[in-house]
Design a protein around this motif. Structure first.
Motif, PDB file in Angstrom:
ATOM      1  N   GLU A 118       0.843  -1.196   0.000  1.00  0.00           N
ATOM      2  CA  GLU A 118       0.000   0.000   0.000  1.00  0.00           C
ATOM      3  C   GLU A 118       0.878   1.245   0.000  1.00  0.00           C
ATOM      4  O   GLU A 118       1.995   1.238   0.533  1.00  0.00           O
ATOM      5  CB  GLU A 118      -0.900   0.049   1.244  1.00  0.00           C
ATOM      6  CG  GLU A 118      -2.090  -0.865   1.186  1.00  0.00           C
ATOM      7  CD  GLU A 118      -3.095  -0.548   2.313  1.00  0.00           C
ATOM      8  OE1 GLU A 118      -2.828   0.382   3.111  1.00  0.00           O
ATOM      9  OE2 GLU A 118      -4.131  -1.232   2.380  1.00  0.00           O
ATOM     10  N   VAL A 134      -3.613   2.006  -3.310  1.00  0.00           N
ATOM     11  CA  VAL A 134      -3.708   3.294  -2.625  1.00  0.00           C
ATOM     12  C   VAL A 134      -5.111   3.361  -2.052  1.00  0.00           C
ATOM     13  O   VAL A 134      -6.089   3.443  -2.806  1.00  0.00           O
ATOM     14  CB  VAL A 134      -3.455   4.464  -3.588  1.00  0.00           C
ATOM     15  CG1 VAL A 134      -3.608   5.801  -2.862  1.00  0.00           C
ATOM     16  CG2 VAL A 134      -2.051   4.358  -4.193  1.00  0.00           C
ATOM     17  N   SER A 176       5.249   9.924  -1.820  1.00  0.00           N
ATOM     18  CA  SER A 176       5.660   8.721  -1.104  1.00  0.00           C
ATOM     19  C   SER A 176       6.867   8.095  -1.788  1.00  0.00           C
ATOM     20  O   SER A 176       7.174   8.397  -2.946  1.00  0.00           O
ATOM     21  CB  SER A 176       4.511   7.712  -1.050  1.00  0.00           C
ATOM     22  OG  SER A 176       4.071   7.377  -2.357  1.00  0.00           O
ATOM     23  N   PRO A 201       0.323   5.657   0.557  1.00  0.00           N
ATOM     24  CA  PRO A 201      -0.665   6.623   1.046  1.00  0.00           C
ATOM     25  C   PRO A 201      -1.274   7.440  -0.090  1.00  0.00           C
ATOM     26  O   PRO A 201      -0.643   7.684  -1.117  1.00  0.00           O
ATOM     27  CB  PRO A 201       0.156   7.508   1.985  1.00  0.00           C
ATOM     28  CG  PRO A 201       1.563   7.407   1.465  1.00  0.00           C
ATOM     29  CD  PRO A 201       1.701   6.002   0.973  1.00  0.00           C
ATOM     30  N   LYS A 241      -0.418  12.238  -1.006  1.00  0.00           N
ATOM     31  CA  LYS A 241       0.855  12.839  -0.605  1.00  0.00           C
ATOM     32  C   LYS A 241       2.006  12.075  -1.236  1.00  0.00           C
ATOM     33  O   LYS A 241       1.879  10.905  -1.603  1.00  0.00           O
ATOM     34  CB  LYS A 241       1.008  12.861   0.918  1.00  0.00           C
ATOM     35  CG  LYS A 241       1.064  11.501   1.584  1.00  0.00           C
ATOM     36  CD  LYS A 241       1.241  11.669   3.098  1.00  0.00           C
ATOM     37  CE  LYS A 241       1.346  10.321   3.813  1.00  0.00           C
ATOM     38  NZ  LYS A 241       1.521  10.508   5.281  1.00  0.00           N
TER      39      LYS A 241
END
Length: 320
Positions: A102, A197, A109, A104, A107
């Motif tokens: 996964e 996500v 990453s 986020p 934002k």
């Protein structure tokens, strides 16, 4: 249709969807190179709303050498015909591994991964291709949010790609590389994995097939008919304000970098011109013969550079 920018260090044959894709491109006219990714306008599921937005590419610390121009060099012996469709994480004993399942939403990453060899150990020796040792792509399942990055590698073979903000949904990440040692030396690989996500994912319909699109004031037009399994001549022309563009700069040692993804299964095709870059005078026409093995819609992401700025145009092409 296609033509990406893996040109300099080697002359390549395009392979997509598990079938060899033969691409012989000759630029009709001549015409900077900036490591970056691009997200697409109107379908941008990354942090930047403009197609010209680009994340700074991370140069491999102490590992990503070979940024100089190698146009016209012929790396014979490298196998570009067995690359495959990029939909598996393992091929010929080489494996794309990552602990990330996964990432986020909303934002920036970091996505870390390794390539392990047939001996199960992380690969640390990679050949330079188009001035880079690793090309990394991220595309959402609906073929939006395209990002093209050049990650950094640590001494233990761990690569880290700095992704801009992603929107919820299932994303596929692709690693394109050529081992410089071991049984796969000189052979091109494209391996991929999926990552989620979390959040409410809204599917963006694939834009209809067209022969022309605009980005940052430039018009990109494709002329030619593409049929699956058959080589056909085609021309891509770039203009601005109705005038032909003749100031294309080399990006990754060529005048155009094009990546294609097949609607439905996300099969990967990396296409590029074979031409000697002679300066900032590329365009307006890019002539090539292309063969795509699979019928259906292909989403094309064409990257080209003018005035030190990277532009990414996207359009859907129908292959019958």
């Amino acid at each position: 249709m296609s033509f990406t920018s893996r040109i300099a260090p080697r002359r390549r044959t395009l392979v997509a969807a598990g079938t060899a894709v033969v691409l012989a491109v000759t630029l009709a006219a001549c015409g900077s190179s900036k490591d970056s990714d691009s997200s697409m306008p109107g379908m941008d599921h990354g942090a930047h709303p403009s197609a010209s937005s680009s994340s700074p590419s991370a140069s491999a610390s102490g590992m990503d050498h070979g940024h100089g121009s190698t146009s016209g060099m012929d790396h014979g012996g490298m196998d570009h015909a067995g690359m495959g469709d990029g939909l598996a994480d393992t091929k010929d004993g080489y494996k794309l591994t990552s602990t990330a399942t996964e990432l986020p939403a909303g934002k920036d990453s970091a996505y870390s991964f390794q390539i392990t060899g047939p001996d199960g150990k992380p690969v640390t020796a990679f050949a330079v291709d188009q001035t880079k040792r690793m090309h990394f792509y991220a595309v959402r399942a609906d073929l939006t949010g395209f990002q093209h990055l050049h990650p950094s590698m640590t001494d233990d073979g761990t690569w880290t790609a700095a992704l801009t903000a992603l929107q919820p949904g299932t994303w596929r990440t692709y690693a394109s590389f050529t081992p410089d040692d071991g049984p796969g030396k000189g052979k091109d690989f494209v391996l991929s994995r999926t990552v989620t996500v979390p959040g409410a994912a809204e599917k963006t319909p694939l834009p209809q097939a067209t022969t022309s699109t605009e980005v940052d004031g430039y018009t990109v037009t494709v002329k030619g008919v593409l049929m699956a399994g058959m080589a056909h001549p085609a021309t891509v022309s770039i203009s601005k304000d109705g005038e032909p563009v003749t100031d294309l700069q080399p990006y990754l040692d060529t005048y155009a970098h094009l990546t294609a993804f097949h609607e439905g299964d996300q099969a990967f095709a990396h296409l590029h011109p074979e031409t000697k870059v002679t300066g900032d005078h590329g365009g307006p026409d890019l002539s090539f013969q292309a063969m795509l093995p699979k019928p259906g819609n292909w989403r094309m992401f064409l990257q080209f550079q003018t005035g030190g700025k990277l532009h990414t145009a996207a359009l859907t092409l129908s292959v019958s």
